[in-house]
Design a protein around this motif. Structure first.
Motif, PDB file in Angstrom:
ATOM      1  N   ASP A   1     -14.521   0.754  -4.468  1.00  0.00           N
ATOM      2  CA  ASP A   1     -14.250  -0.535  -5.084  1.00  0.00           C
ATOM      3  C   ASP A   1     -13.344  -1.275  -4.096  1.00  0.00           C
ATOM      4  O   ASP A   1     -12.899  -0.692  -3.105  1.00  0.00           O
ATOM      5  CB  ASP A   1     -13.628  -0.398  -6.484  1.00  0.00           C
ATOM      6  CG  ASP A   1     -12.389   0.459  -6.506  1.00  0.00           C
ATOM      7  OD1 ASP A   1     -11.577   0.379  -5.557  1.00  0.00           O
ATOM      8  OD2 ASP A   1     -12.209   1.215  -7.475  1.00  0.00           O
TER       9      ASP A   1
ATOM     10  N   LYS B   1      -1.710  -4.238  -7.384  1.00  0.00           N
ATOM     11  CA  LYS B   1      -2.417  -3.031  -6.973  1.00  0.00           C
ATOM     12  C   LYS B   1      -3.114  -3.251  -5.621  1.00  0.00           C
ATOM     13  O   LYS B   1      -3.167  -2.349  -4.787  1.00  0.00           O
ATOM     14  CB  LYS B   1      -3.441  -2.682  -8.056  1.00  0.00           C
ATOM     15  CG  LYS B   1      -3.742  -1.223  -8.173  1.00  0.00           C
ATOM     16  CD  LYS B   1      -4.446  -0.922  -9.480  1.00  0.00           C
ATOM     17  CE  LYS B   1      -5.029   0.467  -9.434  1.00  0.00           C
ATOM     18  NZ  LYS B   1      -5.654   0.854 -10.692  1.00  0.00           N
TER      19      LYS B   1
ATOM     20  N   ASN C   1     -10.352   0.986  -9.983  1.00  0.00           N
ATOM     21  CA  ASN C   1      -9.022   0.395  -9.785  1.00  0.00           C
ATOM     22  C   ASN C   1      -8.813  -0.932 -10.490  1.00  0.00           C
ATOM     23  O   ASN C   1      -8.003  -1.734 -10.055  1.00  0.00           O
ATOM     24  CB  ASN C   1      -8.751   0.236  -8.291  1.00  0.00           C
ATOM     25  CG  ASN C   1      -8.396   1.555  -7.636  1.00  0.00           C
ATOM     26  OD1 ASN C   1      -7.369   2.146  -7.960  1.00  0.00           O
ATOM     27  ND2 ASN C   1      -9.242   2.040  -6.760  1.00  0.00           N
TER      28      ASN C   1
ATOM     29  N   ALA D   1      -1.275   1.754 -12.616  1.00  0.00           N
ATOM     30  CA  ALA D   1      -0.939   0.974 -11.422  1.00  0.00           C
ATOM     31  C   ALA D   1      -1.200   1.728 -10.121  1.00  0.00           C
ATOM     32  O   ALA D   1      -1.174   1.138  -9.046  1.00  0.00           O
ATOM     33  CB  ALA D   1       0.525   0.541 -11.479  1.00  0.00           C
ATOM     34  N   SER D   2      -1.459   3.041 -10.220  1.00  0.00           N
ATOM     35  CA  SER D   2      -1.627   3.773  -8.962  1.00  0.00           C
ATOM     36  C   SER D   2      -3.038   3.586  -8.400  1.00  0.00           C
ATOM     37  O   SER D   2      -4.005   3.480  -9.137  1.00  0.00           O
ATOM     38  CB  SER D   2      -1.314   5.259  -9.160  1.00  0.00           C
ATOM     39  OG  SER D   2      -2.209   5.808 -10.081  1.00  0.00           O
ATOM     40  N   VAL D   3      -3.108   3.540  -7.077  1.00  0.00           N
ATOM     41  CA  VAL D   3      -4.378   3.299  -6.392  1.00  0.00           C
ATOM     42  C   VAL D   3      -5.208   4.577  -6.373  1.00  0.00           C
ATOM     43  O   VAL D   3      -4.752   5.607  -5.882  1.00  0.00           O
ATOM     44  CB  VAL D   3      -4.117   2.811  -4.944  1.00  0.00           C
ATOM     45  CG1 VAL D   3      -5.414   2.656  -4.186  1.00  0.00           C
ATOM     46  CG2 VAL D   3      -3.351   1.493  -4.971  1.00  0.00           C
ATOM     47  N   LEU D   4      -6.420   4.520  -6.922  1.00  0.00           N
ATOM     48  CA  LEU D   4      -7.260   5.711  -7.011  1.00  0.00           C
ATOM     49  C   LEU D   4      -8.318   5.729  -5.903  1.00  0.00           C
ATOM     50  O   LEU D   4      -8.840   4.682  -5.529  1.00  0.00           O
ATOM     51  CB  LEU D   4      -7.960   5.763  -8.370  1.00  0.00           C
ATOM     52  CG  LEU D   4      -7.047   5.936  -9.585  1.00  0.00           C
ATOM     53  CD1 LEU D   4      -7.868   5.848 -10.867  1.00  0.00           C
ATOM     54  CD2 LEU D   4      -6.314   7.257  -9.531  1.00  0.00           C
ATOM     55  N   PRO D   5      -8.608   6.919  -5.387  1.00  0.00           N
ATOM     56  CA  PRO D   5      -9.624   7.032  -4.330  1.00  0.00           C
ATOM     57  C   PRO D   5     -11.041   6.873  -4.896  1.00  0.00           C
ATOM     58  O   PRO D   5     -11.224   6.933  -6.111  1.00  0.00           O
ATOM     59  CB  PRO D   5      -9.416   8.451  -3.800  1.00  0.00           C
ATOM     60  CG  PRO D   5      -8.816   9.204  -4.921  1.00  0.00           C
ATOM     61  CD  PRO D   5      -8.008   8.220  -5.717  1.00  0.00           C
TER      62      PRO D   5
END
Lengths: 321, 190
Positions: free
Chosen positions: A142, A193, B84, B123-127
């Motif tokens: 994304d 973010k 995200n 709020a954390s950025v996910l892969p």
């Protein structure tokens, strides 16, 4: 000067992450102008140069769209490479809809080697919105995981696999934001973010609803986000009331207030009125604290971009608020 | 089922609590699962997990569950499978760009997260999703990793002793052993 494919790989200037003119303009505190190029349905490079010419007069960087609206045109990497050859500074747009992580990471290196120094990471419109709705949507990344991936490639010199990149790309990282559509309350959080993931500049979708945008910017300032990222507000001239209605219901993510459409309806010369509205929008946007520039998307009206910018008077002041 | 999914998001806080308990039980079962062999329990547990989670969350068994970070709204139900946050195409009334009859998965996620104890995880950025894990049990993956971390933490304490007494370690290794002790040696013969 931007570095281009004929120049050797060189480190970016002190305090910068790239050789981008857009980055220099923004960091120096000047009001930046970017413009979107309407991609040709053609294999002739002259069509790209013709489209770029009126934009290059005023724009610090020219956006090469990546099949926006899920409609097929000349690729953004092809356009970007042509633009660097002609001495323009492109913003290479990458959508996650059509390519997976293997293709995208490779293209990022390829684009950087061709002299591209700005990228814009986008999720991309769904395939159903375009002219080939049967296409397979990819969405391996994304926009946010894409940002983090390119940041990792640039700052740590690694692919997502951990494998080393011997000469990392020098890129100024951008992302999109859409302040005027739901969920309104969460849009600033999503912007946070994107910054956390690596965004250094933001180009927003079309802003026609100034009160909504002001509300968004107020929240952005409360969160201190305008200190961490350069925000360029998206604007563009409306062609007619009918076109505005069509855009509102057919192009994903565009909000146009009824009052503007009514104004277009009443106008004797809708084309002129659309241009006038665009100039007014730029003047209002310029006065909003935390905005660092405008991004002009004049679909099929590239010839107006220079005039619109001149009329708005932003070039004269060229100051960041 | 869409309506049950909406119910789960409305009760995100309860489901967060239940999820935490399930995880604790799975971690506690680690010695047993280890004995049986994680590979052997993978299939049956994945079947149970699929049954429960598809009923509650319309789970697609991506194998990398992130419900605790997404307000108990499964992001695999987003037609773009975004991890995200919402895309820029959300329709008026928070409806999906691609499936206009459905509420935006991410608008729901933020709503769910606002009621959760650790809702700020959103709020954390996910892969990106690792597609090769499709169909595998996320519960086992998480509990196994947690259990391994606990073991590593125990091991670290032991290493600290060995490092504090380097001579003893060199001359008389049994006074500062490094290898993990079998359960019985720790409790002593009774």
């Amino acid at each position: 000067m931007e570095h281009n494919s004929s120049q050797p790989y060189a480190p970016p200037p002190e305090g910068h992450v790239s050789h981008s003119r857009l980055e220099r303009v923004l960091r120096s505190g000047r009001f930046a102008i970017t413009a979107e190029l309407n991609p040709p349905d053609s294999a002739d490079p002259a069509d790209v140069f013709d489209a770029a010419q009126p934009l290059g007069e005023v724009a610090d960087a020219i956006n090469a769209t990546d099949a926006s609206g899920a409609n097929c045109h000349m690729s953004s990497i092809g356009i970007s490479a042509l633009l660097t050859r002609a001495g323009y500074s492109p913003v290479y747009q990458i959508s996650c809809r059509d390519r997976n992580r293997i293709a995208i990471q490779g293209d990022v290196l390829g684009a950087a080697a061709m002299g591209v120094s700005n990228v814009l990471c986008l999720t991309g419109d769904g395939t159903g919105a375009g002219d080939q709705p049967g296409a397979k949507p990819v969405f391996d990344f994304d926009s946010i995981s894409l940002l983090r991936t390119i940041k990792t490639m640039r700052d740590e010199g690694r692919f997502l696999s951990g494998r080393k990149i011997t000469k990392p790309p020098h890129l100024f990282l951008g992302a999109a934001e859409n302040p005027c559509i739901p969920p309104y309350d969460w849009r600033p959080q999503r912007l946070a973010k994107k910054i956390e993931a690596g965004a250094e500049f933001i180009q927003t979708n079309y802003i026609y609803d100034i009160p909504l945008f002001e509300r968004f910017m107020e929240r952005v300032r409360d969160l201190g986000l305008d200190q961490k990222v350069y925000i360029l507000a998206g604007v563009g001239p409306l062609a007619s009331a009918r076109a505005a209605r069509w855009m509102r219901s057919n192009v994903p993510g565009i909000q146009i207030p009824d009052s503007l459409i009514e104004r277009m309806e009443r106008a004797e010369k809708p084309g002129q009125e659309g241009k006038k509205i665009c100039v007014e929008l730029i003047q209002k946007i310029r006065d909003i604290a935390g905005v660092s520039g405008v991004h002009v998307m004049a679909y099929r009206k590239e010839h107006l971009v220079s005039e619109i910018i001149q009329d708005s008077g932003v070039l004269a002041t060229r100051k960041r608020r | 089922m869409y309506r049950i999914r909406l119910f789960a998001i409305r009760h995100s806080r309860s489901f967060e609590w239940i999820y935490k308990r399930v995880e604790q039980v799975m971690v506690a079962l680690d010695p047993l699962l280890n004995k049986i062999g994680y590979d052997r329990v993978e299939r049956p547990i994945a079947v149970v997990e699929k049954g429960v989670k598809s009923l509650l969350f319309d789970c697609q068994m991506c194998g990398q569950c992130v419900l605790s970070s997404t307000g108990m709204s499964c992001p695999m139900n987003c037609p773009k499978q975004l991890r995200n946050g919402p895309c820029g195409g959300v329709r008026p009334g928070e409806f999906c760009e691609v499936k206009p009859e459905m509420k935006c998965v991410w608008a729901l996620a933020w709503d769910g997260a606002s009621r959760m104890k650790h809702g700020d995880q959103i709020a954390s950025v996910l892969p990106p999703v690792e597609r090769n894990l499709q169909g595998s049990s996320s519960w086992l993956r998480v509990s196994r990793e947690k259990a391994a971390q606990l073991r590593a933490a125990r091991e670290k304490r032991r290493t600290a002793i060995a490092e504090a007494f380097p001579d003893a370690r060199r001359n008389e290794p049994s006074t500062a052993p490094l290898a993990e002790e079998p359960e019985r040696a720790q409790t002593g013969e009774k």
